[in-house]
Design a protein around this motif. Sequence first.
Motif, PDB file in Angstrom:
ATOM      1  N   MET A 210       0.831  -1.200   0.000  1.00 53.57           N
ATOM      2  CA  MET A 210       0.000   0.000   0.000  1.00 53.57           C
ATOM      3  C   MET A 210       0.864   1.248   0.000  1.00 53.57           C
ATOM      4  N   SER A 211       0.350   2.296  -0.617  1.00 50.54           N
ATOM      5  CA  SER A 211       1.041   3.579  -0.638  1.00 50.54           C
ATOM      6  C   SER A 211       0.892   4.262   0.711  1.00 50.54           C
ATOM      7  N   ALA A 212       1.726   5.279   0.945  1.00 51.64           N
ATOM      8  CA  ALA A 212       1.563   6.117   2.139  1.00 51.64           C
ATOM      9  C   ALA A 212       0.204   6.805   2.071  1.00 51.64           C
ATOM     10  N   PRO A 214      -2.941   8.984   1.629  1.00 46.57           N
ATOM     11  CA  PRO A 214      -4.036   8.014   1.716  1.00 46.57           C
ATOM     12  C   PRO A 214      -3.683   6.701   1.027  1.00 46.57           C
ATOM     13  N   GLY A 215      -4.026   5.601   1.695  1.00 42.91           N
ATOM     14  CA  GLY A 215      -3.623   4.292   1.219  1.00 42.91           C
ATOM     15  C   GLY A 215      -4.313   3.879  -0.070  1.00 42.91           C
ATOM     16  N   ARG A 216      -3.495   3.472  -1.012  1.00 40.34           N
ATOM     17  CA  ARG A 216      -3.971   2.883  -2.273  1.00 40.34           C
ATOM     18  C   ARG A 216      -3.188   1.606  -2.507  1.00 40.34           C
ATOM     19  N   VAL A 217      -3.629   0.817  -3.471  1.00 42.43           N
ATOM     20  CA  VAL A 217      -2.842  -0.342  -3.885  1.00 42.43           C
ATOM     21  C   VAL A 217      -1.707   0.159  -4.764  1.00 42.43           C
ATOM     22  N   LYS A 218      -0.485   0.087  -4.235  1.00 41.87           N
ATOM     23  CA  LYS A 218       0.678   0.495  -5.024  1.00 41.87           C
ATOM     24  C   LYS A 218       1.054  -0.595  -6.009  1.00 41.87           C
ATOM     25  N   THR A 219       1.110  -1.826  -5.504  1.00 39.69           N
ATOM     26  CA  THR A 219       1.404  -2.966  -6.384  1.00 39.69           C
ATOM     27  C   THR A 219       0.939  -4.241  -5.706  1.00 39.69           C
ATOM     28  N   MET A 220       0.752  -5.281  -6.505  1.00 38.94           N
ATOM     29  CA  MET A 220       0.394  -6.609  -6.013  1.00 38.94           C
ATOM     30  C   MET A 220       1.431  -7.603  -6.501  1.00 38.94           C
ATOM     31  N   ILE A 221       1.881  -8.465  -5.596  1.00 35.44           N
ATOM     32  CA  ILE A 221       2.898  -9.455  -5.938  1.00 35.44           C
ATOM     33  C   ILE A 221       2.336 -10.843  -5.671  1.00 35.44           C
ATOM     34  N   ASP A 222       2.257 -11.676  -6.692  1.00 34.97           N
ATOM     35  CA  ASP A 222       1.892 -13.075  -6.509  1.00 34.97           C
ATOM     36  C   ASP A 222       3.128 -13.826  -6.028  1.00 34.97           C
ATOM     37  N   VAL A 223       3.002 -14.489  -4.894  1.00 38.09           N
ATOM     38  CA  VAL A 223       4.140 -15.195  -4.300  1.00 38.09           C
ATOM     39  C   VAL A 223       4.166 -16.619  -4.839  1.00 38.09           C
ATOM     40  N   LYS A 224       5.120 -16.895  -5.700  1.00 34.47           N
ATOM     41  CA  LYS A 224       5.211 -18.183  -6.376  1.00 34.47           C
ATOM     42  C   LYS A 224       6.144 -19.167  -5.679  1.00 34.47           C
ATOM     43  N   LEU A 225       6.639 -18.798  -4.495  1.00 35.33           N
ATOM     44  CA  LEU A 225       7.526 -19.686  -3.757  1.00 35.33           C
ATOM     45  C   LEU A 225       6.810 -21.001  -3.437  1.00 35.33           C
ATOM     46  N   PRO A 226       7.527 -22.125  -3.521  1.00 39.73           N
ATOM     47  CA  PRO A 226       6.874 -23.420  -3.286  1.00 39.73           C
ATOM     48  C   PRO A 226       6.392 -23.567  -1.848  1.00 39.73           C
ATOM     49  N   ARG A 227       5.336 -24.327  -1.675  1.00 36.52           N
ATOM     50  CA  ARG A 227       4.836 -24.661  -0.347  1.00 36.52           C
ATOM     51  C   ARG A 227       5.125 -26.139  -0.076  1.00 36.52           C
ATOM     52  N   PRO A 228       5.255 -26.546   1.201  1.00 36.75           N
ATOM     53  CA  PRO A 228       5.166 -25.704   2.403  1.00 36.75           C
ATOM     54  C   PRO A 228       6.401 -24.826   2.546  1.00 36.75           C
ATOM     55  N   SER A 245      12.929  -6.753  -3.361  1.00 40.13           N
ATOM     56  CA  SER A 245      12.037  -5.995  -4.237  1.00 40.13           C
ATOM     57  C   SER A 245      10.892  -5.362  -3.444  1.00 40.13           C
ATOM     58  N   ILE A 246      10.295  -6.151  -2.544  1.00 41.85           N
ATOM     59  CA  ILE A 246       9.182  -5.644  -1.737  1.00 41.85           C
ATOM     60  C   ILE A 246       9.682  -4.573  -0.763  1.00 41.85           C
ATOM     61  N   TRP A 247      10.847  -4.824  -0.146  1.00 44.40           N
ATOM     62  CA  TRP A 247      11.383  -3.842   0.795  1.00 44.40           C
ATOM     63  C   TRP A 247      11.649  -2.506   0.116  1.00 44.40           C
ATOM     64  N   ASP A 248      12.184  -2.534  -1.101  1.00 43.75           N
ATOM     65  CA  ASP A 248      12.449  -1.286  -1.822  1.00 43.75           C
ATOM     66  C   ASP A 248      11.168  -0.476  -2.000  1.00 43.75           C
ATOM     67  N   MET A 249      10.060  -1.169  -2.314  1.00 41.74           N
ATOM     68  CA  MET A 249       8.777  -0.488  -2.493  1.00 41.74           C
ATOM     69  C   MET A 249       8.231   0.042  -1.171  1.00 41.74           C
ATOM     70  N   VAL A 250       8.327  -0.775  -0.120  1.00 44.64           N
ATOM     71  CA  VAL A 250       7.820  -0.359   1.187  1.00 44.64           C
ATOM     72  C   VAL A 250       8.655   0.788   1.739  1.00 44.64           C
ATOM     73  N   GLU A 251       9.974   0.701   1.591  1.00 42.23           N
ATOM     74  CA  GLU A 251      10.849   1.753   2.095  1.00 42.23           C
ATOM     75  C   GLU A 251      10.517   3.103   1.464  1.00 42.23           C
ATOM     76  N   GLU A 252      10.232   3.075   0.166  1.00 43.34           N
ATOM     77  CA  GLU A 252       9.860   4.316  -0.527  1.00 43.34           C
ATOM     78  C   GLU A 252       8.621   4.937   0.098  1.00 43.34           C
ATOM     79  N   GLU A 253       7.646   4.104   0.432  1.00 45.42           N
ATOM     80  CA  GLU A 253       6.412   4.608   1.024  1.00 45.42           C
ATOM     81  C   GLU A 253       6.617   5.046   2.473  1.00 45.42           C
ATOM     82  N   VAL A 254       7.491   4.346   3.206  1.00 48.16           N
ATOM     83  CA  VAL A 254       7.796   4.751   4.578  1.00 48.16           C
ATOM     84  C   VAL A 254       8.449   6.134   4.584  1.00 48.16           C
ATOM     85  N   ARG A 255       9.396   6.348   3.676  1.00 47.27           N
ATOM     86  CA  ARG A 255      10.062   7.655   3.591  1.00 47.27           C
ATOM     87  C   ARG A 255       9.060   8.746   3.209  1.00 47.27           C
TER      88      ARG A 255
END
Length: 269
Positions: A210-212, A214-228, A245-255
């Motif tokens: 989510m963006s800073a 007001p919250g919007r959907v900034k991006t959606m990531i499908d997690v394709k990592l195998p389960r379990p 990749s996710i941290w870079d996006m979140v960090e931008e919004e935190v700043r």
Amino acid sequence: MSKPFMHFNNLTMSFTTRKETVTAVCDFDLKVDKGQVVSLVGASGCGKTTVLNAAAGFLLPTTGEVLLEGEKITAIEPRCGMVFQSYALFPWLTVKDNVAFGLKMKGLSRKQRHLEAQKYIELVGLKAFANAYPSELSGGMCQRVAICRALANKTDVLLCDEPFAALDAMTRQVMQQELLSIVQKSQQTVLFITHSIDEALIISDTIVVMSARPGRVKTMIDVKLPRPRDVNVQLTKDYIDLKKSIWDMVEEEVRSSLKLTKRAGMGQD
């Protein structure tokens, strides 16, 4: 195309204080499939909990709508169960009676609700503690009771607001696995708020950044990592690359959020 199981359709949530009107969430649009585990991550104050409260029917949209199986949510929604960061258990009730409380409110007899509660208590591995009180349980066990209570009400959607944030790291990791096991058995749809990217990657089918405010959907990531997924997956290159990749996006919004807060502070007397 078939309708999504849950749809946040251009949801906007604004709140008026004595001094101003604050928009917490703006044009938030998200479609969730049945049985999907979706995590919301983002800067503090970006509206994650507001989105969950709208899904539960605790708050009504300023504009837009929240739809569940094509029906607009206009009041507290019994098909959605909430698991809070605090356990919110009744200390004077046993585990069995805490789990059965919602069933009591629905008018089930004592025998019926205890039989039903027992099924879910066994599901989360607390059979030996059915007659214990919350003060006699560990933090992780209390949170399992809280999840169990939501499941016993047979809700279609489990809304989790940082349910493991207060737990120690080892218990938290165990509870993540417990949640996945419970969801797999119950086929619950889950909306999960977390500030931990690792937690989101372990439990989620989809992560919504989510963006800073007001919250919007900034991006959606499908997690394709195998389960379990367990601690070993965190050592793989795919996991590390996705986390970065996710941290870079979140960090931008935190700043961005910190800049907004600083500006607001400078504008005050």
